[in-house]
Design an enzyme around this catalytic site. Sequence first.
Site, PDB file in Angstrom:
ATOM      1  N   LYS A 124       0.847  -1.208   0.000  1.00  0.00           N
ATOM      2  CA  LYS A 124       0.000   0.000   0.000  1.00  0.00           C
ATOM      3  C   LYS A 124       0.873   1.245   0.000  1.00  0.00           C
ATOM      4  O   LYS A 124       1.896   1.292   0.681  1.00  0.00           O
ATOM      5  CB  LYS A 124      -0.929   0.005   1.224  1.00  0.00           C
ATOM      6  CG  LYS A 124      -2.060  -1.024   1.103  1.00  0.00           C
ATOM      7  CD  LYS A 124      -3.066  -0.852   2.200  1.00  0.00           C
ATOM      8  CE  LYS A 124      -4.074  -1.974   2.191  1.00  0.00           C
ATOM      9  NZ  LYS A 124      -5.310  -1.686   1.465  1.00  0.00           N
TER      10      LYS A 124
ATOM     11  N   GLU B 232     -13.318  -1.731   9.721  1.00  0.00           N
ATOM     12  CA  GLU B 232     -13.973  -2.007   8.443  1.00  0.00           C
ATOM     13  C   GLU B 232     -15.478  -2.001   8.626  1.00  0.00           C
ATOM     14  O   GLU B 232     -15.979  -2.437   9.664  1.00  0.00           O
ATOM     15  CB  GLU B 232     -13.583  -3.395   7.937  1.00  0.00           C
ATOM     16  CG  GLU B 232     -12.138  -3.550   7.570  1.00  0.00           C
ATOM     17  CD  GLU B 232     -11.857  -4.954   7.044  1.00  0.00           C
ATOM     18  OE1 GLU B 232     -11.976  -5.154   5.842  1.00  0.00           O
ATOM     19  OE2 GLU B 232     -11.546  -5.844   7.859  1.00  0.00           O
TER      20      GLU B 232
ATOM     21  N   HIS C 255      -1.164  -7.754   8.984  1.00  0.00           N
ATOM     22  CA  HIS C 255      -1.211  -6.354   8.558  1.00  0.00           C
ATOM     23  C   HIS C 255      -0.873  -5.378   9.694  1.00  0.00           C
ATOM     24  O   HIS C 255      -0.089  -4.449   9.521  1.00  0.00           O
ATOM     25  CB  HIS C 255      -2.591  -6.001   8.013  1.00  0.00           C
ATOM     26  CG  HIS C 255      -3.089  -6.938   6.943  1.00  0.00           C
ATOM     27  ND1 HIS C 255      -2.250  -7.534   6.040  1.00  0.00           N
ATOM     28  CD2 HIS C 255      -4.334  -7.377   6.623  1.00  0.00           C
ATOM     29  CE1 HIS C 255      -2.963  -8.292   5.204  1.00  0.00           C
ATOM     30  NE2 HIS C 255      -4.226  -8.214   5.554  1.00  0.00           N
TER      31      HIS C 255
END
Length: 507
Positions: free
Chosen positions: A194, A228, A252
């Site tokens: 990312k 999320e 992550h």
Amino acid sequence: MLSRSEDHPGRSLAFVIFGGTGDLTHRKLLPALYNLMTEQLLPADYIVYCIGRREKNDSIYRAEAAESIRKHSRSSIDDSCLNSFLNHVHYHRLEFRRDETGYDSLYNRLNTELTDFEKPVAKLFFLAVAPEYFSVVIAHLHAHKLIEKGNPDHRVMVEKPFGSDLASARELNDGIIEVLAESQIFRIDHYLGKEMIQNIMAIRFGNSLFEPLWNHYYIDNIQITSTEKLGVESRGGYYEQVGILKDMLQNHLLQMLAIIAMEPPVDLSAESVRDEKVKVLRTLRFINSDLAGSGIIAGQYAAGNIDGRPVLPYRAEENVDFESNTLTYVALKAAIDNFRWGGVPIYIRAGKRLDRQRTQIVIEFKRLPGISFYEEFKTQSPNLLVIEVQPAEGMYFQINSKRPGNEFAMERIELNYCQNCRFQGNVPEAYERLILEAFRGNSSLFTRWDELEHSWTFIEGIEKLLLEKPVTLPNYAAGSRGPETADELIEADGRHWWEIDIDNGIS
Ligand code: BG6
């Protein structure tokens, strides 16, 4: 970590995807390859083989691939580019668990195709299959001479999760390193691809401002949040095996933490960066706060509303046990036991089906000392550096300043930079970067075995504590901020979670 200057490693490319009919291939890998091609980051000679069990020919597969690329590509589609890309895509039918002749014919097909390539070929095998089959496929690739140990042009990319606990990850790794050298294995954590995760290194080491302050003398605490709105979608069966600890925290979140907290590497090579990340993961400790229970806030979503739409509780999701105790939320306090970070709490929280989608890292600097002659300054907000990974990609720096006017009054101002607002549509997807770097043979965006080993050790410690003091689930409504005890966890230390909207400031 940063891309190497050469765009092209003097190699042609054979990219072989196991799991060629799966969701990941259609949503991420094919669009990523297409975008790499349009940006001329693929070599002149390249071929993409997509492996699947079902009977299909190239033209059927290409039509499906075209539809997926049109739907999921970040850039608009140019028909002639798409057609040219599809001419390089082939389908190969193979039942990867036992089809010996299928592997032989793959070997023969590849060899025939590659004879016309001018440059030596880098062969990348991407395993987008269920993790229990990683070693099966790798063993077959080796047995059928598709990969040779020590050949730097033979590389394997494996998706997460790498193992389901420390013992199984070790077993998997032991099996793989029998047939591949560490430098041939590219273990994916897509967060490393990312944009803003890579930017952490640029922010930390490309500014003289931050590095001198990046320690326990100046930093009060670090907060890492990943929330999320999505639930488990169609992945209930998989999620039942992993839960939030193995799906997000083990990989992550700990990777983000490692990059934030590592020492400056001696250089930007893969090994130097990973050496420093490993040191962070080795010294990572869970801190038991005084809260009732284990001090780990665990949660699972009940029914609720997301954006005004009613959603099911986790236990009613497809392929989920109706009495499941799988966690969909976790919050905890950790520390890095080294000279740089001693005494700095690190608060981590992650969850599904929450009120917003956001991945954000907040570095909270220490407050002013509160000198009595500076009465106006005593109550000022602390300086914050906020790195937002998504949905905005950018950073925000909060400082205090004089409010314009005749009075000497202070106000909080934000210096913010929203990267994806400036470069709309041009920010590469994580998988593009990952495929490109694996093609370049650059391992720095991939996790090394010892990083995983220490991450698993940390997770096992957490799991053990949770087993000793289980919580009653479900305990938060879908669409909420998660269990209220997550606020108590941080408030018990006289702090609170920062909720920064980088376009609009604190909310
Ligand atoms: C994946 C997890 O690795 O990461 C998913 O398996 C999660 O459960 C996803 O939703 C989050 O990734 P991103 O890129 O959408 O933040």
